[in-house]
Design a protein around this motif. Structure first.
Motif, PDB file in Angstrom:
ATOM      1  N   GLY A  68      17.616  53.627  31.213  1.00 10.41           N
ATOM      2  CA  GLY A  68      17.941  52.551  30.281  1.00 10.41           C
ATOM      3  C   GLY A  68      19.023  51.619  30.787  1.00 10.41           C
ATOM      4  N   ASP A  69      19.924  51.247  29.890  1.00 11.60           N
ATOM      5  CA  ASP A  69      21.085  50.431  30.253  1.00 11.60           C
ATOM      6  C   ASP A  69      22.319  51.319  30.297  1.00 11.60           C
ATOM      7  N   HIS A  70      22.241  52.363  31.111  1.00 10.34           N
ATOM      8  CA  HIS A  70      23.309  53.355  31.154  1.00 10.34           C
ATOM      9  C   HIS A  70      24.028  53.338  32.496  1.00 10.34           C
ATOM     10  N   THR A  71      25.202  53.949  32.487  1.00 12.69           N
ATOM     11  CA  THR A  71      26.003  54.072  33.708  1.00 12.69           C
ATOM     12  C   THR A  71      26.266  55.545  33.991  1.00 12.69           C
ATOM     13  N   PHE A  72      26.122  55.932  35.238  1.00 12.40           N
ATOM     14  CA  PHE A  72      26.336  57.309  35.664  1.00 12.40           C
ATOM     15  C   PHE A  72      27.354  57.321  36.803  1.00 12.40           C
ATOM     16  N   ALA A  73      27.930  58.479  37.027  1.00 17.36           N
ATOM     17  CA  ALA A  73      28.883  58.622  38.128  1.00 17.36           C
ATOM     18  C   ALA A  73      28.778  60.030  38.693  1.00 17.36           C
ATOM     19  N   SER A  74      29.052  60.145  39.986  1.00 16.45           N
ATOM     20  CA  SER A  74      29.073  61.461  40.614  1.00 16.45           C
ATOM     21  C   SER A  74      30.121  61.465  41.713  1.00 16.45           C
TER      22      SER A  74
ATOM     23  N   ILE B  81      29.143  55.247  41.702  1.00 18.48           N
ATOM     24  CA  ILE B  81      29.030  54.648  40.376  1.00 18.48           C
ATOM     25  C   ILE B  81      27.663  53.984  40.322  1.00 18.48           C
ATOM     26  N   TRP B  82      26.855  54.371  39.323  1.00 18.88           N
ATOM     27  CA  TRP B  82      25.454  53.973  39.269  1.00 18.88           C
ATOM     28  C   TRP B  82      25.198  53.304  37.926  1.00 18.88           C
ATOM     29  N   GLN B  83      24.940  52.014  37.964  1.00 13.08           N
ATOM     30  CA  GLN B  83      24.673  51.243  36.756  1.00 13.08           C
ATOM     31  C   GLN B  83      23.191  50.886  36.691  1.00 13.08           C
TER      32      GLN B  83
ATOM     33  N   PHE C 133      29.132  52.823  46.264  1.00 17.61           N
ATOM     34  CA  PHE C 133      29.497  54.054  46.957  1.00 17.61           C
ATOM     35  C   PHE C 133      30.920  53.968  47.499  1.00 17.61           C
ATOM     36  N   PHE C 134      31.589  55.104  47.482  1.00 21.29           N
ATOM     37  CA  PHE C 134      32.881  55.256  48.158  1.00 21.29           C
ATOM     38  C   PHE C 134      32.734  56.459  49.074  1.00 21.29           C
ATOM     39  N   HIS C 135      32.653  56.179  50.379  1.00 28.05           N
ATOM     40  CA  HIS C 135      32.325  57.218  51.351  1.00 28.05           C
ATOM     41  C   HIS C 135      33.508  57.473  52.273  1.00 28.05           C
ATOM     42  N   GLN C 136      33.838  58.756  52.445  1.00 24.91           N
ATOM     43  CA  GLN C 136      34.974  59.139  53.281  1.00 24.91           C
ATOM     44  C   GLN C 136      34.608  59.018  54.752  1.00 24.91           C
ATOM     45  N   THR C 137      35.399  58.297  55.510  1.00 29.34           N
ATOM     46  CA  THR C 137      35.162  58.111  56.939  1.00 29.34           C
ATOM     47  C   THR C 137      35.855  59.209  57.730  1.00 29.34           C
ATOM     48  N   GLU C 138      35.640  59.196  59.036  1.00 25.19           N
ATOM     49  CA  GLU C 138      36.270  60.191  59.896  1.00 25.19           C
ATOM     50  C   GLU C 138      37.790  60.054  59.877  1.00 25.19           C
ATOM     51  N   GLU C 139      38.291  58.878  59.541  1.00 26.77           N
ATOM     52  CA  GLU C 139      39.738  58.664  59.463  1.00 26.77           C
ATOM     53  C   GLU C 139      40.303  59.077  58.103  1.00 26.77           C
ATOM     54  N   LEU C 140      39.443  59.724  57.290  1.00 29.29           N
ATOM     55  CA  LEU C 140      39.813  60.215  55.960  1.00 29.29           C
ATOM     56  C   LEU C 140      40.155  59.077  54.997  1.00 29.29           C
ATOM     57  N   LEU C 141      39.643  57.906  55.303  1.00 30.52           N
ATOM     58  CA  LEU C 141      39.753  56.782  54.389  1.00 30.52           C
ATOM     59  C   LEU C 141      38.431  56.636  53.638  1.00 30.52           C
ATOM     60  N   TYR C 142      38.470  55.976  52.491  1.00 27.68           N
ATOM     61  CA  TYR C 142      37.249  55.752  51.727  1.00 27.68           C
ATOM     62  C   TYR C 142      36.788  54.311  51.908  1.00 27.68           C
ATOM     63  N   GLU C 143      35.532  54.187  52.304  1.00 28.50           N
ATOM     64  CA  GLU C 143      34.934  52.876  52.529  1.00 28.50           C
ATOM     65  C   GLU C 143      33.932  52.595  51.416  1.00 28.50           C
TER      66      GLU C 143
ATOM     67  N   PHE D 131      30.702  50.564  49.794  1.00 23.90           N
ATOM     68  CA  PHE D 131      29.562  49.696  50.046  1.00 23.90           C
ATOM     69  C   PHE D 131      28.649  49.719  48.826  1.00 23.90           C
ATOM     70  N   ASP D 132      27.877  48.650  48.670  1.00 25.75           N
ATOM     71  CA  ASP D 132      27.050  48.463  47.479  1.00 25.75           C
ATOM     72  C   ASP D 132      25.590  48.247  47.868  1.00 25.75           C
ATOM     73  N   GLU D 133      24.691  48.757  47.032  1.00 28.82           N
ATOM     74  CA  GLU D 133      23.274  48.524  47.211  1.00 28.82           C
ATOM     75  C   GLU D 133      22.628  48.302  45.849  1.00 28.82           C
ATOM     76  N   THR D 134      21.536  47.552  45.839  1.00 27.51           N
ATOM     77  CA  THR D 134      20.762  47.347  44.628  1.00 27.51           C
ATOM     78  C   THR D 134      19.327  47.786  44.888  1.00 27.51           C
ATOM     79  N   HIS D 135      18.835  48.692  44.045  1.00 23.37           N
ATOM     80  CA  HIS D 135      17.469  49.180  44.150  1.00 23.37           C
ATOM     81  C   HIS D 135      16.739  48.822  42.859  1.00 23.37           C
ATOM     82  N   VAL D 136      15.461  48.515  42.969  1.00 28.57           N
ATOM     83  CA  VAL D 136      14.651  48.165  41.803  1.00 28.57           C
ATOM     84  C   VAL D 136      13.433  49.074  41.750  1.00 28.57           C
ATOM     85  N   GLN D 137      13.157  49.611  40.565  1.00 26.97           N
ATOM     86  CA  GLN D 137      11.976  50.437  40.355  1.00 26.97           C
ATOM     87  C   GLN D 137      11.182  49.908  39.168  1.00 26.97           C
ATOM     88  N   LYS D 138       9.903  50.256  39.152  1.00 24.07           N
ATOM     89  CA  LYS D 138       9.019  49.829  38.067  1.00 24.07           C
ATOM     90  C   LYS D 138       8.305  51.035  37.480  1.00 24.07           C
TER      91      LYS D 138
END
Length: 254
Positions: free
Chosen positions: A152-158, A166-168, A184-194, A196-203
């Motif tokens: 639906g029009d929901h937001t999820f997080a993990s 964060i998934w909207q 996404f917030f992804h931990q790099t080898e330098e232990l920093l969080y990077e 990045f964003d993506e948009t996916h569409v389903q029908k």
């Protein structure tokens, strides 16, 4: 849909995916329906987790995906597991195999990423063209109920060990489309969080429409079930599983 950087966090976020259920489904299918099954094409194989597990069972596997990044990871898995699998970077609407296969599968709601009716019909025609006579096509899709009511029009997080998400979700009723905006917030080898964003569409698709298009592509419906319970779909079923058999061509007598 072509996954980008998501490919490299996919396995971490898919740890709870029902791989055991899909594997059990295929073993049950071979035992009860298609004992001669040997060769399988896995459409939308992603990082190859299920493909490799099926390969371990002794089946001849081809994994097909349109994401080169996914296939790099899949190839590493099959090499590490010492399971011979052919990996193909192709569009499932235009499958090109050297030889036809016994069975084609498309799991993990991959078909929901095909967002036009014409393209779904093209997939079914392509599948039919690459199946042996009386071969089987087995796939699952998210139900309309799940897309509309659960996403639906929901937001999820993990939050996993190295990746937080964060998934909207944004539902469009008229076209049965849902847009997934992923941060996404992804931990790099330098232990920093990077980030990045993506948009996916389903029908979402009506079961009746899928059955009509399968029939037009030369299939007959063998079974329709839901949620790995081997029973007919109910109002609140979330995952629809369809098994279709390619009809034998009529041989004219003269």
């Amino acid at each position: 849909m072509t996954y980008a950087r998501f490919a490299y966090v996919y396995d971490e976020l898919m740890q709870d995916a029902p791989y055991d259920n899909w594997l059990e489904l295929m073993e049950k299918h071979k035992s009860e329906v298609q004992p001669s099954m040997q060769s399988i094409l896995d459409l939308g194989c992603g990082t190859g987790t299920l493909t490799v597990e099926l390969g371990k069972k002794g089946f001849q596997l081809i994994g097909l995906d349109n994401s080169a990044d996914m296939l790099v990871l899949a190839s590493e898995k099959s090499r590490d597991a010492r399971v011979p699998i052919q990996w193909l970077e192709q569009d499932m609407r235009e499958i090109e195999l050297v030889e036809k296969v016994d069975t084609i599968v498309c799991f993990c709601d991959s078909l929901n990423y095909i967002t036009s009716e014409e393209d779904v019909q093209a997939v079914f025609q392509s599948v039919s063209a690459n199946l042996k006579e009386e071969g089987y096509f087995i796939f699952d899709v998210h139900s309309l109920f799940k897309m509309r009511e659960i996403f639906g029009d929901h937001t999820f997080a993990s939050a996993e060990d190295k990746t937080s998400l964060i998934w909207q979700c944004f539902w469009e009723e008229e076209e049965y489309l849902i847009e997934h905006q992923l941060t996404f917030f992804h931990q790099t080898e330098e232990l920093l969080y990077e980030r990045f964003d993506e948009t996916h569409v389903q029908k979402a698709y009506e079961i009746e429409d899928l059955c009509t298009w399968l029939s037009e592509a030369g299939f007959k419906i063998a079974s329709i079930s839901a949620d790995f319970e081997y029973q007919e779909p109910q109002e609140k079923s979330e995952r629809i599983i369809i098994t279709a058999q390619k009809r034998e061509k009529n041989v004219s007598k003269g």
